[in-house]
Design a protein around this motif. Structure first.
Motif, PDB file in Angstrom:
ATOM      1  N   UNK A 219      10.091 -14.662 -13.535  1.00 48.92           N
ATOM      2  CA  UNK A 219       9.525 -13.407 -13.029  1.00 48.92           C
ATOM      3  C   UNK A 219       8.956 -12.560 -14.166  1.00 48.92           C
ATOM      4  N   UNK A 220       9.659 -12.531 -15.324  1.00 48.40           N
ATOM      5  CA  UNK A 220       9.164 -11.771 -16.471  1.00 48.40           C
ATOM      6  C   UNK A 220       7.851 -12.348 -16.988  1.00 48.40           C
ATOM      7  N   UNK A 221       7.754 -13.681 -17.009  1.00 47.69           N
ATOM      8  CA  UNK A 221       6.507 -14.330 -17.461  1.00 47.69           C
ATOM      9  C   UNK A 221       5.366 -14.057 -16.485  1.00 47.69           C
ATOM     10  N   UNK A 222       5.679 -14.047 -15.205  1.00 46.71           N
ATOM     11  CA  UNK A 222       4.626 -13.741 -14.216  1.00 46.71           C
ATOM     12  C   UNK A 222       4.135 -12.304 -14.367  1.00 46.71           C
ATOM     13  N   UNK A 223       5.058 -11.394 -14.655  1.00 49.22           N
ATOM     14  CA  UNK A 223       4.647 -10.005 -14.893  1.00 49.22           C
ATOM     15  C   UNK A 223       3.800  -9.890 -16.158  1.00 49.22           C
ATOM     16  N   UNK A 224       4.195 -10.626 -17.195  1.00 52.05           N
ATOM     17  CA  UNK A 224       3.412 -10.637 -18.434  1.00 52.05           C
ATOM     18  C   UNK A 224       2.011 -11.175 -18.153  1.00 52.05           C
TER      19      UNK A 224
ATOM     20  N   UNK B  71       0.816  -1.228   0.000  1.00 52.30           N
ATOM     21  CA  UNK B  71       0.000   0.000   0.000  1.00 52.30           C
ATOM     22  C   UNK B  71       0.842   1.268   0.000  1.00 52.30           C
ATOM     23  N   UNK B  72       1.990   1.238   0.693  1.00 50.79           N
ATOM     24  CA  UNK B  72       2.876   2.401   0.721  1.00 50.79           C
ATOM     25  C   UNK B  72       3.497   2.599  -0.654  1.00 50.79           C
ATOM     26  N   UNK B  73       3.892   1.493  -1.260  1.00 48.93           N
ATOM     27  CA  UNK B  73       4.545   1.560  -2.563  1.00 48.93           C
ATOM     28  C   UNK B  73       3.609   2.113  -3.630  1.00 48.93           C
ATOM     29  N   UNK B  74       2.332   1.728  -3.571  1.00 48.29           N
ATOM     30  CA  UNK B  74       1.362   2.188  -4.573  1.00 48.29           C
ATOM     31  C   UNK B  74       1.251   3.705  -4.564  1.00 48.29           C
TER      32      UNK B  74
ATOM     33  N   UNK C 148      10.056  -8.568  -9.475  1.00 49.53           N
ATOM     34  CA  UNK C 148       9.303  -8.990  -8.280  1.00 49.53           C
ATOM     35  C   UNK C 148       8.562  -7.818  -7.649  1.00 49.53           C
ATOM     36  N   UNK C 149       9.113  -6.634  -7.822  1.00 48.40           N
ATOM     37  CA  UNK C 149       8.477  -5.431  -7.287  1.00 48.40           C
ATOM     38  C   UNK C 149       7.281  -5.013  -8.156  1.00 48.40           C
ATOM     39  N   UNK C 150       7.413  -5.167  -9.464  1.00 49.18           N
ATOM     40  CA  UNK C 150       6.375  -4.700 -10.390  1.00 49.18           C
ATOM     41  C   UNK C 150       5.147  -5.624 -10.429  1.00 49.18           C
ATOM     42  N   UNK C 151       5.359  -6.928 -10.229  1.00 49.56           N
ATOM     43  CA  UNK C 151       4.235  -7.865 -10.388  1.00 49.56           C
ATOM     44  C   UNK C 151       3.027  -7.525  -9.500  1.00 49.56           C
ATOM     45  N   UNK C 152       3.207  -7.345  -8.183  1.00 50.36           N
ATOM     46  CA  UNK C 152       2.025  -6.997  -7.376  1.00 50.36           C
ATOM     47  C   UNK C 152       1.453  -5.629  -7.702  1.00 50.36           C
ATOM     48  N   UNK C 153       2.301  -4.711  -8.193  1.00 51.31           N
ATOM     49  CA  UNK C 153       1.805  -3.377  -8.527  1.00 51.31           C
ATOM     50  C   UNK C 153       0.867  -3.416  -9.732  1.00 51.31           C
ATOM     51  N   UNK C 154       1.109  -4.338 -10.650  1.00 48.12           N
ATOM     52  CA  UNK C 154       0.203  -4.502 -11.792  1.00 48.12           C
ATOM     53  C   UNK C 154      -1.200  -4.882 -11.329  1.00 48.12           C
ATOM     54  N   UNK C 155      -1.257  -5.644 -10.234  1.00 47.46           N
ATOM     55  CA  UNK C 155      -2.551  -6.089  -9.711  1.00 47.46           C
ATOM     56  C   UNK C 155      -3.194  -5.015  -8.833  1.00 47.46           C
ATOM     57  N   UNK C 156      -2.375  -4.227  -8.126  1.00 47.46           N
ATOM     58  CA  UNK C 156      -2.911  -3.297  -7.134  1.00 47.46           C
ATOM     59  C   UNK C 156      -3.050  -1.858  -7.656  1.00 47.46           C
ATOM     60  N   UNK C 157      -2.360  -1.509  -8.734  1.00 48.94           N
ATOM     61  CA  UNK C 157      -2.453  -0.142  -9.266  1.00 48.94           C
ATOM     62  C   UNK C 157      -2.599  -0.180 -10.790  1.00 48.94           C
ATOM     63  N   UNK C 158      -3.659  -0.840 -11.296  1.00 46.69           N
ATOM     64  CA  UNK C 158      -3.770  -1.010 -12.753  1.00 46.69           C
ATOM     65  C   UNK C 158      -3.906   0.304 -13.508  1.00 46.69           C
TER      66      UNK C 158
END
Length: 983
Positions: free
Chosen positions: A934-939, A850-853, A880-890
């Protein structure tokens, strides 16, 4: 205005008066309240435009403490007679409900004097209400009417109708609803009304049965949950007429539903019905409804238990268990019929799969008996079936089927937990079975399960397990160790199982006193030998000792016994090995290996963290002099060929210096209120060792020990002096010389120790670390150090070892230092820019999402630049940092979708990743694989962005993801399949 002939003008005058009253109602006197209420009552007969401000004034007056007796009744009568409430606006209707609520809170006895007329008046007020804000208040009023025993008179059915018309609740809050009312709020509020009185039963139960047959799952769930709530207050009289219909509906839903939620609620409702009937007091002339109800369930379900391959066997078993679990009486009634049948069917069906199903059903009923906590000899069906039940369970344990064995082990654990159920001979047989499964069973699942079962039963039967199981495991361990015919690899699983089983069974202090000496003797035997594989065996012993330590922590007696037995023994063995290193290089060599010493750390730490301050002080007074002065008198083996001096200079003492890791494990795990003798001298020795030792292992452990002590030391002059000494030692060592890396390691650990406790010097040390990012030699290591600062440390500086860890220290570190990292990146030369990106990605990776978003818009461009960095660690950390952000800050990420798609696809199977050699420090091939995954998970995560944003890239991504489908690594292929399928 109040006398004006125009109703709008009169309304404005009354509105002003009402607004004044809402501000000052608490200051009014009784005569003023009387006068005002008579005026406002009269105005209720005025023009409809005047009514809303009149109601606001009455709401203010309803909150007056000096309201004269009788006026509350008068006001409500007038409202009931003169105001058509449902023709008013929502806010005005809410005002009426507020007036009623206020009077019910302060004038209860007066209102009750109205009798059923008050209830009837409220029914008229509420009838037709649609606004959810008002309904919540109205439902609360109905609950109060019933809970406070207001007279309902002949209006029970009317009150039920005026509330039940909303059942089941069908409400979807509008988007961005400022009132925040959720569907669940209305459901719970209405359910509290419907389930508030048995008087509603004759009207409510037919409604619930009707809604259970609905096609809407939400209606089914609401009905079942309401039925469960009603059973808490209903009695036999309310349910009697409807029991056949209720059972029919519940049975049909459980037999036919595909929804686990509906099934679970049906079982909960059946359990509640059975419990309700169990509470009924029987008299000689009344029918036992519980018995007849359970007979119906048995009649419809029992025969299905004879068909273990059919689909209705499990629904039937669940229904029977739900009914039986409601009370001891219900349990006896059901098990009297079911248990003999299940035992008969187990013996009748020879196939393992069928037997497993039957035994699992039997296990369900055994677990219910466990719920009651005892066995009544005169009534218990289970006690009368003791021999056949044990026979069935024991036969499952010897079956070739692993799955049947696992169910048998679970059943064995339950039987063992039933007081006085197992005879002494049965207990011996239980232990024998567990030993056989632990040591001889080829499948690891059965072996693990048997160990866990032994651990759970051992506290109940400590004498049997310590006398029979521990002795047998000790014998097996000795046989395996002395066997010279088998190779190490052949006997490895058996000795390993023996060690793990000894740890698993150590769940009682008396057993710990038996197992710990066995484990320590084995460790000593391995140390004296020189065969291949000694290191692995030592690691296994340490893992077992660690498990025993964790199991002892909550028992003060066991914890102290373990500590005073294990810690001196491990220290004695390690000191013995270290002092012999110079004269007998092969003796005890394995014990001094880094991984073995590291494995001892959690053992000593777990043995120390839960000591009382008094016992910890007693122990520390022995351990610290051992390392500072070579005081070995408290050790069991204290005849060493030379003195123990780990802090002295000399190459021959290198092995002794390695043992500082054991000192770290001990002193850094002590409670903060335990004083450490000679602490200042100890800190100086650790500081000197960490800065000058050529062995990186020893230097690092000395630095960690120093940091752990500094973190816990109280603020004051002594702390300031030792920190100043450390800074004075660090600065020249970092600038030049052969020990720059050791100085950096010390800087990192001391910085972490101070950052955790918000010490002012932490800012100065962090700035020094930031400055090192521009250093060509130390820059990459300093960048990785930011991960150390932000991550949880496993052995020191965490809350489990009593470190001083302040809340939100990561957020504070982020706020203070990320702007400096960004500024340093922009001002750095091209050769060291990657260091700043690596440091930044480590910080962001460990920050709460939440802080990162919230900070994402300012940092995203830097993160995207980090993906172009050639350093694989930077790439992996950033992904690894970007993957959750894709889900939380689309929404934010959508603005950069073109760059994201390009970067991610280039990393999924880039030829450069195979051709270009990685940096020497990160040469492990798994790092390449980790980046691709990690790249595939982000994709894959990109698909959470709005579809309209993704459509232009769909074809390109699907084509690009065809290549990693043929990757050499299975895990990469797996992620590629998932990502491509989603696109």
């Amino acid at each position: 205005c109040l006398e004006n002939t125009d109703p709008r003008t009169r309304g404005r005058g009354i509105q002003l008066l009402s607004q004044v009253l809402l501000q000052c109602y608490s200051l009014l006197q009784e005569k003023e309240v009387l006068h005002l209420i008579l005026f406002y009552e009269n105005r209720l007969q005025d023009h409809h435009l005047v009514i809303p401000p009149v109601l606001q004034g009455l709401r203010a007056l309803s909150m007056c403490e000096v309201l004269p007796p009788g006026l509350a009744v008068s006001v409500l009568k007038t409202i009931f007679q003169e105001v058509h409430v449902q023709s008013l606006l929502q806010l005005d209707r809410h005002t009426v409900y507020s007036i009623i609520t206020n009077f019910m809170g302060t004038r209860e006895e007066e209102l009750k004097g109205l009798g059923a007329d008050f209830t009837f008046g409220f029914i008229q007020v509420m009838d037709g209400e649609k606004d959810p804000r008002n309904l919540l208040v109205a439902f609360q009023i109905v609950r109060d009417l019933i809970a406070k025993n207001y007279a309902l008179g002949p209006f029970v059915e009317e009150l039920f109708e005026v509330t039940s018309c909303y059942f089941p609740i069908d409400f979807t809050p509008p988007p961005n609803d400022p009132h925040g009312i959720q569907r669940e709020d209305l459901i719970l509020s209405l359910r509290a009304v419907l389930a508030s009185t048995p008087q509603f039963a004759e009207f409510l139960l037919p409604l619930l049965i009707e809604k259970m047959d609905s096609d809407l799952q939400s209606a089914k769930l609401d009905s079942l949950q309401t039925l469960t709530a009603c059973c808490a207050i209903y009695g036999q009289k309310e349910l009697q007429e409807f029991l056949p219909s209720l059972w029919s509906s519940l049975r049909r839903e459980v037999f036919q539903t595909a929804s686990e939620k509906v099934e679970a609620e049906c079982l909960a409702a059946l359990h509640a019905l059975s419990a309700c009937l169990s509470r009924s007091v029987l008299s000689s002339d009344t029918e036992d409804l519980l018995d007849s109800f359970l007979s119906s369930i048995l009649q419809d379900c029992r025969h299905h238990l004879c068909e273990p391959d059919m689909k209705l066997v499990w629904p039937s078993a669940k229904l029977l268990q739900a009914a039986a679990g409601a009370s001891l009486r219900a349990y006896h009634r059901v098990t009297r019929s079911v248990l003999p049948l299940l035992l008969e069917q187990y013996n009748k069906h020879p196939q393992s799969s069928q037997r497993r199903t039957i035994l699992e059903m039997l296990l369900g009923f055994l677990e219910l008996q466990q719920k009651w906590g005892y066995v009544e000899e005169d009534e218990s069906t289970l006690l009368s079936l003791q021999a056949p039940v044990c026979s069935v369970v024991f036969s499952a344990l010897t079956d070739p089927s692993v799955q049947l064995q696992l169910v048998g082990i679970r059943a064995l654990t339950v039987l063992g937990s039933l007081q006085d159920f197992l005879s002494p001979s049965d207990l011996e047989l239980v232990v024998d079975h567990l030993i056989r499964l632990t040591l001889r069973e080829e499948d690891s699942q059965s072996s693990e399960a048997a160990m866990e079962a032994a651990g759970s039963l051992a506290p109940t039967y400590p004498k049997v397990f310590s006398g029979r199981m521990v002795r047998r495991l000790e014998e097996e361990l000795q046989c395996v160790s002395s066997s010279e015919e088998e190779s190490f690899h052949d006997c490895c699983p058996l000795w390993q199982r023996c060690l793990r089983a000894l740890a698993a069974v150590s769940t009682h202090t008396s057993i710990v006193r038996e197992t710990v000496p066995v484990l320590l003797q084995h460790l000593q035997k391995v140390q004296k030998g020189s065969e291949a594989g000694a290191t692995q065996e030592m690691l296994s012993v340490c893992q077992s000792l660690h498990r025993v330590a964790l199991q002892c922590q909550q028992d003060a007696e066991g914890c102290w016994y373990y500590h005073q037995t294990v810690v001196p023994c491990l220290l004695a063995m390690a000191v013995q090995a270290a002092v012999q290193e110079s004269t007998h290089p092969l003796l005890g060599k394995a014990l001094l290996e880094e991984e073995v010493l590291a494995a001892m750390v959690p053992v000593i730490s777990a043995a120390t963290t839960h000591l009382s301050p008094e016992l910890a002080a007693q122990s520390v007074s022995q351990v610290v002099p051992l390392f500072l002065d070579g005081e070995v008198s408290f050790l069991s083996q204290n005849s060493f060929p030379c003195s123990f001096q780990p802090f002295e200079d000399g190459e021959c003492l290198e092995a002794q210096r390695r043992l500082v890791i054991l000192l770290m494990a001990f002193v850094c795990s002590l409670p903060r209120n335990v004083a450490i003798p000679q602490q200042e001298r100890l800190l100086r020795e650790l500081l000197a060792l960490s800065c000058s030792c050529n062995c990186s292992f020893t230097a690092t452990t000395a630095a960690k020990c120093f940091a752990g002590l500094v973190n816990k030391q109280p603020a004051g002059q002594q702390l300031d002096e030792i920190l100043q000494l450390a800074v004075n030692r660090l600065e020249p060592s970092l600038a030049e010389g052969p020990h720059r890396l050791q100085a950096l390691t010390l800087l990192l650990w001391v910085t972490k120790a101070l950052v955790l406790r918000y010490h002012p010097l932490s800012t100065h040390l962090t700035d020094k670390l930031l400055g090192l990012l521009g250093d060509m030699e130390l820059g990459p290591t300093a960048a990785d150090g930011f991960s150390l600062l932000m991550a949880e440390s496993p052995d020191v500086l965490h809350k489990g070892c009593h470190a001083d860890v302040r809340i939100m220290y990561r957020q504070r570190f982020f706020t203070d230092n990320v702007p400096k990292l960004v500024q340093g990146f922009h001002g750095a030369g091209p050769d060291v820019k990657a260091n700043y990106l690596k440091g930044l990605s480590h910080v962001l990776n460990h920050l709460p999402k939440p802080v990162l978003v919230t900070e994402l818009p300012t940092l995203l461009s830097l993160l995207l630049e980090a993906l172009s960095c050639s350093d694989r660690v930077v790439q992996l950390s950033t992904l690894n940092c970007l993957q959750p952000l894709l889900l939380e800050a689309p929404q934010i990420m959508s603005l950069h979708v073109d760059t994201l798609v390009t970067k991610f696809l280039s990393l999924t199977s880039s030829p450069a990743m195979v051709c270009v050699p990685p940096p020497p420090f990160y040469s492990h091939p798994s790092l390449f694989q980790a980046v691709r995954i990690a790249a595939l998970r982000c994709t894959h995560a990109l698909t959470s962005l709005p579809t309209i944003v993704l459509l232009p890239y769909k074809g390109r991504v699907i084509r690009a993801l065809a290549k990693p489908l043929d990757d050499k690594k299975r895990l990469v292929r797996k992620e590629a399949v998932a990502a491509r399928g989603e696109w």
